[in-house]
Write a protein that holds these residues in place. Structure first.
Motif, mmCIF file in Angstrom:
data_model
loop_
_atom_site.group_PDB
_atom_site.id
_atom_site.type_symbol
_atom_site.label_atom_id
_atom_site.label_comp_id
_atom_site.label_asym_id
_atom_site.label_seq_id
_atom_site.Cartn_x
_atom_site.Cartn_y
_atom_site.Cartn_z
ATOM 1 N N ILE A 40 0.953 -1.178 -0.072
ATOM 2 C CA ILE A 40 0.006 -0.037 0.096
ATOM 3 C C ILE A 40 0.875 1.276 0.282
ATOM 4 C CG2 ILE A 40 -1.443 1.278 1.545
ATOM 5 C CD1 ILE A 40 -3.062 -1.328 2.213
ATOM 6 N N MET A 41 1.753 1.397 0.657
ATOM 7 C CA MET A 41 2.647 2.474 0.995
ATOM 8 C C MET A 41 3.536 2.694 -0.246
ATOM 9 S SD MET A 41 2.056 4.071 3.780
ATOM 10 C CE MET A 41 3.658 4.994 4.398
ATOM 11 N N ALA A 42 4.006 1.654 -1.003
ATOM 12 C CA ALA A 42 4.579 1.687 -2.218
ATOM 13 C C ALA A 42 3.570 2.397 -3.526
ATOM 14 C CB ALA A 42 5.168 0.451 -2.768
ATOM 15 N N PRO A 69 8.084 10.098 0.961
ATOM 16 C CA PRO A 69 8.585 9.036 1.078
ATOM 17 C C PRO A 69 10.066 8.849 1.576
ATOM 18 C CG PRO A 69 8.324 9.517 -1.139
ATOM 19 C CD PRO A 69 7.726 10.644 -0.206
ATOM 20 N N LYS A 70 10.807 9.647 1.541
ATOM 21 C CA LYS A 70 12.276 9.905 1.910
ATOM 22 C C LYS A 70 12.176 9.839 3.530
ATOM 23 C CE LYS A 70 14.522 13.485 -0.242
ATOM 24 N NZ LYS A 70 15.353 14.031 -0.731
ATOM 25 N N LYS A 71 11.101 10.388 4.237
ATOM 26 C CA LYS A 71 11.165 10.441 5.606
ATOM 27 C C LYS A 71 10.179 9.352 6.342
ATOM 28 C CE LYS A 71 11.521 15.281 5.504
ATOM 29 N NZ LYS A 71 11.168 16.592 6.053
ATOM 30 N N ILE A 72 10.039 8.162 5.485
ATOM 31 C CA ILE A 72 9.296 6.898 6.132
ATOM 32 C C ILE A 72 10.334 5.862 5.706
ATOM 33 C CG2 ILE A 72 7.344 5.525 5.661
ATOM 34 C CD1 ILE A 72 5.715 7.838 4.776
ATOM 35 N N LEU A 95 11.001 1.311 6.031
ATOM 36 C CA LEU A 95 10.227 0.139 5.947
ATOM 37 C C LEU A 95 9.934 -0.245 7.621
ATOM 38 C CD1 LEU A 95 11.865 -1.836 3.268
ATOM 39 C CD2 LEU A 95 9.576 -0.468 3.352
ATOM 40 N N ALA A 96 10.801 0.215 8.694
ATOM 41 C CA ALA A 96 10.637 -0.196 9.926
ATOM 42 C C ALA A 96 9.365 0.831 10.489
ATOM 43 C CB ALA A 96 12.044 0.366 10.783
ATOM 44 N N ASP A 97 9.032 1.859 9.924
ATOM 45 C CA ASP A 97 8.085 2.789 10.451
ATOM 46 C C ASP A 97 6.764 1.982 9.866
ATOM 47 O OD1 ASP A 97 9.680 4.893 11.357
ATOM 48 O OD2 ASP A 97 9.563 5.670 9.380
ATOM 49 N N ILE A 98 6.840 1.509 8.774
ATOM 50 C CA ILE A 98 5.473 0.457 8.346
ATOM 51 C C ILE A 98 5.418 -0.640 9.172
ATOM 52 C CG2 ILE A 98 4.813 -0.580 6.350
ATOM 53 C CD1 ILE A 98 6.388 1.375 4.405
ATOM 54 N N TYR A 99 6.498 -1.141 9.429
ATOM 55 C CA TYR A 99 6.521 -2.710 10.077
ATOM 56 C C TYR A 99 5.850 -2.402 11.474
ATOM 57 C CZ TYR A 99 7.791 -6.924 12.726
ATOM 58 O OH TYR A 99 7.610 -7.912 13.290
ATOM 59 N N ARG A 100 6.436 -1.440 12.159
ATOM 60 C CA ARG A 100 5.965 -0.971 13.628
ATOM 61 C C ARG A 100 4.541 -0.583 13.352
ATOM 62 N NH1 ARG A 100 10.951 1.986 13.861
ATOM 63 N NH2 ARG A 100 12.634 0.750 14.857
ATOM 64 N N LEU A 103 15.376 -2.950 8.248
ATOM 65 C CA LEU A 103 14.214 -2.115 7.983
ATOM 66 C C LEU A 103 14.507 -0.621 8.076
ATOM 67 C CD1 LEU A 103 11.126 -4.161 9.014
ATOM 68 C CD2 LEU A 103 12.234 -4.392 6.717
ATOM 69 N N GLU A 104 15.132 -0.130 8.957
ATOM 70 C CA GLU A 104 15.526 1.333 9.260
ATOM 71 C C GLU A 104 16.356 1.770 8.143
ATOM 72 O OE1 GLU A 104 14.422 3.734 11.058
ATOM 73 O OE2 GLU A 104 13.587 2.832 12.862
ATOM 74 N N ALA A 105 17.244 0.907 7.596
ATOM 75 C CA ALA A 105 18.171 1.339 6.428
ATOM 76 C C ALA A 105 17.500 1.619 5.017
ATOM 77 C CB ALA A 105 19.182 0.439 6.291
ATOM 78 N N VAL A 106 16.191 1.231 5.056
ATOM 79 C CA VAL A 106 15.381 1.437 3.754
ATOM 80 C C VAL A 106 14.269 2.220 3.684
ATOM 81 C CG1 VAL A 106 14.122 0.223 1.837
ATOM 82 C CG2 VAL A 106 15.865 -1.125 3.050
ATOM 83 N N THR A 107 14.331 3.216 2.984
ATOM 84 C CA THR A 107 13.229 4.415 2.872
ATOM 85 C C THR A 107 12.124 3.800 2.092
ATOM 86 O OG1 THR A 107 14.055 5.752 1.216
ATOM 87 C CG2 THR A 107 14.895 6.477 3.446
ATOM 88 N N LEU A 108 11.091 4.566 2.364
ATOM 89 C CA LEU A 108 9.992 4.102 1.256
ATOM 90 C C LEU A 108 10.264 4.689 -0.101
ATOM 91 C CD1 LEU A 108 7.129 2.951 0.595
ATOM 92 C CD2 LEU A 108 6.161 5.342 1.490
ATOM 93 N N LYS A 109 10.978 5.743 -0.307
ATOM 94 C CA LYS A 109 11.401 6.192 -1.450
ATOM 95 C C LYS A 109 12.382 5.114 -2.284
ATOM 96 C CE LYS A 109 13.417 10.104 -3.929
ATOM 97 N NZ LYS A 109 13.744 11.226 -4.328
ATOM 98 N N GLN A 110 13.434 4.645 -1.520
ATOM 99 C CA GLN A 110 14.179 3.645 -1.967
ATOM 100 C C GLN A 110 13.535 2.506 -2.374
ATOM 101 O OE1 GLN A 110 16.570 3.374 1.663
ATOM 102 N NE2 GLN A 110 18.334 4.348 0.468
ATOM 103 N N PHE A 111 12.655 2.107 -1.448
ATOM 104 C CA PHE A 111 11.904 0.793 -1.918
ATOM 105 C C PHE A 111 11.093 0.764 -3.024
ATOM 106 C CE2 PHE A 111 8.188 -2.076 -0.475
ATOM 107 C CZ PHE A 111 8.738 -3.112 -0.602
ATOM 108 N N ALA A 112 10.279 2.223 -3.178
ATOM 109 C CA ALA A 112 9.383 2.241 -4.401
ATOM 110 C C ALA A 112 10.237 2.322 -5.633
ATOM 111 C CB ALA A 112 8.857 3.573 -4.025
ATOM 112 N N LYS A 113 11.508 2.866 -5.481
ATOM 113 C CA LYS A 113 12.312 3.207 -6.649
ATOM 114 C C LYS A 113 12.834 1.314 -7.072
ATOM 115 C CE LYS A 113 16.630 5.755 -8.169
ATOM 116 N NZ LYS A 113 17.399 6.366 -7.771
#
Length: 147
Positions: free
Chosen positions: A13-15, A70-73, A75-80, A124-134
């Motif tokens: 969903i976030m992606a 998305p640079k400020k989110i 994957l750990a934020d999403i998981y939590r 998960l903290e090392a991966v931003t939503l922007k990186q994940f979507a990219k």
């Protein structure tokens, strides 16, 4: 015990929200991509909103949007936002107190579980939503060019 799929659904969903920030996305559209019921998407969106990751716009043309860039989110934020802490579930019943392993396993098992979860969350903290979507977009582009 089946594994939870909430994190995978929430990351999906976030992606989607990160991929198209031009307009809000309806729970119906998100659910279609997830191949699930809109109620499931709404439940996950509720948890994401409670964590401050998404916001909803009501009315015609409304839906969900990212609450911040998305640079400020991570994957750990999403998981939590959607999962209960504890990668390793606790035993269903108390072990036999007469057994030397049963009466002593609790603290060592908890320490291993806490260390595993800390390592998992750190990755998960090392991966931003922007990186994940990219990364998702790159995989999709490669699949399209291979077809």
């Amino acid at each position: 015990m089946p594994a939870s799929t909430r994190f995978a659904a929430a990351a999906h969903i976030m992606a989607l929200l990160a991929a198209d920030r031009s307009r809000p996305q309806t729970s119906e559209a998100l659910a279609k991509s997830l191949a699930t019921n809109p109620a499931v998407a709404r439940r996950i969106l509720g948890a994401l909103a409670k964590a401050g990751l998404t916001q909803s716009e009501l009315g015609k043309g409304g839906g969900a949007r990212l609450a911040r860039g998305p640079k400020k989110i991570t994957l750990a934020d999403i998981y939590r936002a959607v999962e209960t802490p504890g990668l390793l579930p606790a035993p269903r019943a108390a072990p036999d107190p007469a057994c030397p392993v049963g009466r002593s396993i609790g603290a060592p098992l908890a320490a291993v579980s806490e260390a595993a979860e800390a390592a998992f969350l750190s990755s998960l903290e090392a991966v931003t939503l922007k990186q994940f979507a990219k990364e998702i977009a790159a995989v999709d582009a490669a699949a399209k060019s291979a077809a």
